[in-house]
Motif scaffolding. Structure first.
Motif, PDB file in Angstrom:
ATOM      1  N   LEU A 159      32.429  42.059  40.654  1.00 50.41           N
ATOM      2  CA  LEU A 159      33.720  41.982  41.146  1.00 50.41           C
ATOM      3  C   LEU A 159      34.392  43.020  41.889  1.00 50.41           C
ATOM      4  O   LEU A 159      35.307  42.719  42.877  1.00 50.41           O
ATOM      5  CB  LEU A 159      34.402  42.093  39.770  1.00 50.41           C
ATOM      6  N   PRO A 164      34.571  36.471  43.979  1.00 49.46           N
ATOM      7  CA  PRO A 164      34.820  35.676  42.786  1.00 49.46           C
ATOM      8  C   PRO A 164      33.511  35.491  42.005  1.00 49.46           C
ATOM      9  O   PRO A 164      32.589  35.149  42.508  1.00 49.46           O
ATOM     10  CB  PRO A 164      35.455  34.416  43.411  1.00 49.46           C
ATOM     11  N   THR A 165      34.126  35.238  40.647  1.00 50.86           N
ATOM     12  CA  THR A 165      32.906  35.051  39.799  1.00 50.86           C
ATOM     13  C   THR A 165      33.206  33.785  38.874  1.00 50.86           C
ATOM     14  O   THR A 165      34.223  33.461  38.712  1.00 50.86           O
ATOM     15  CB  THR A 165      32.386  36.242  38.770  1.00 50.86           C
ATOM     16  N   ILE A 181      39.269  39.811  31.758  1.00 52.29           N
ATOM     17  CA  ILE A 181      39.387  38.414  32.108  1.00 52.29           C
ATOM     18  C   ILE A 181      40.642  37.874  32.277  1.00 52.29           C
ATOM     19  O   ILE A 181      41.200  37.298  32.909  1.00 52.29           O
ATOM     20  CB  ILE A 181      38.446  37.720  30.942  1.00 52.29           C
ATOM     21  N   GLN A 184      42.500  39.657  35.295  1.00 55.75           N
ATOM     22  CA  GLN A 184      42.071  39.021  36.631  1.00 55.75           C
ATOM     23  C   GLN A 184      42.025  37.430  36.616  1.00 55.75           C
ATOM     24  O   GLN A 184      41.562  37.014  37.645  1.00 55.75           O
ATOM     25  CB  GLN A 184      40.945  39.667  36.813  1.00 55.75           C
ATOM     26  N   ILE A 186      39.889  35.624  35.185  1.00 49.92           N
ATOM     27  CA  ILE A 186      38.440  35.278  35.596  1.00 49.92           C
ATOM     28  C   ILE A 186      38.313  33.834  35.052  1.00 49.92           C
ATOM     29  O   ILE A 186      38.513  33.742  33.868  1.00 49.92           O
ATOM     30  CB  ILE A 186      37.635  36.112  35.012  1.00 49.92           C
TER      31      ILE A 186
END
Length: 296
Positions: A159, A164-165, A181, A184, A186
């Protein structure tokens, strides 16, 4: 040197489209140790694979050309190896393979290795790519046990690269990770989502916003009834056909630039984990071949 799927299936470096890169590094495991022996165990188990893949109806290794690189960052021979040196060597090695036009599958070793692999691709690519993380754990702590290079921090380092993940199969996080999480946003696909929602693959695919992806697989993302030989097993992971259906879909819809398979810690008196890991690596090669038209 041990070869993936045996000597008779090996191509020369110049001929090979796929490079298997063993990285037997282990320094920060916090529960069950032994993942530095994972790469060799996968290579040895691969001898028992059938060359023919019944799903894609081709002898994958014959059609693609596979070359097994010598091991790097090996703590079985140099226990004093630091994380900084491991990451530098990993990034430099993978960068050369990328420059030579190879599809790289790195074999760990602990998950901290992934930072070095991804960094090589980040330096090589002109645009961001999504890092798909198959894992039981968030691995998003800023630091753990005094180190930012701990295996529990690897996705935080990804990150930090501005990438991006897409975490898949997560079922164990700490408060720090839960806050990250949320803040952001995620797009985690929780393990429970996989079990309760049949359309989870479609939902996961919809969250990928880049054309290119890198896939990192921590083997504890798979249910321990299938792969128990990991450092920190967690109940409730992906089964074989959920995993391979998702991977095949990703390879079909996106450009997969590279992969890694991490954290195999072989068990005594059982070869199930390493054989399953070897077959998973072979599936990754096969799906890449399909997406690139290697079998036409």
């Amino acid at each position: 040197m041990k070869q993936f799927i045996g000597l008779e299936a090996q191509a020369t470096y110049a001929e090979a489209k796929t490079i298997i890169l063993p990285i037997p590094y282990e320094k920060t495991t916090t529960y069950r140790q032994g993942c530095q022996h994972g790469p060799l165990a996968i290579l040895e188990a691969s001898d028992q694979l059938e060359a023919y893949d019944e799903e894609i109806e081709v002898q994958t290794c014959i059609k693609t050309g596979i070359y097994t690189h010598e091991a790097i960052a090996d703590t079985t021979s140099d226990p004093s190896l630091t994380a900084e040196v491991m990451l530098q060597v990993t990034t430099e090695t993978v960068a050369k393979l990328i420059a030579d036009g190879k599809f790289v599958i790195a074999l760990g070793g602990e998950h901290s290795i992934t930072e070095g692999v991804v960094k090589a691709y980040r330096l090589a690519e002109n645009e961001p790519f999504t890092v798909i993380q198959i894992d039981a754990h968030g691995d998003m702590r800023h630091e753990y046990e005094g180190s930012i290079y701990n295996h529990a921090c690897v996705m935080r380092r990804v990150l930090d690269m501005g990438l991006p993940t897409l975490p898949i199969g997560i079922r164990s996080i700490c408060q720090e990770e839960a806050t990250l999480i949320k803040n952001q946003q995620i797009p985690v696909i929780w393990a429970r989502d996989i079990y309760y929602h049949s359309d989870w693959i479609e939902k996961a695919i919809a969250k990928i916003t880049t054309e290119k992806v890198f896939i990192t697989i921590d083997l504890d993302g798979i249910d321990p009834s299938l792969i128990g030989g990991v450092g920190t097993p967690e109940p409730g992971g992906l089964n074989w056909y959920e995993l391979t259906r998702f991977l095949k879909t990703v390879f079909t819809k996106y450009q997969v630039i590279g992969c890694d398979v991490m954290e195999l810690a072989p068990q005594q008196d059982s070869v199930v984990s390493e054989f399953t890991a070897a077959k998973l690596v072979y599936k990754l090669i096969g799906y890449q071949g399909l997406s690139q038209g290697w079998y036409n």
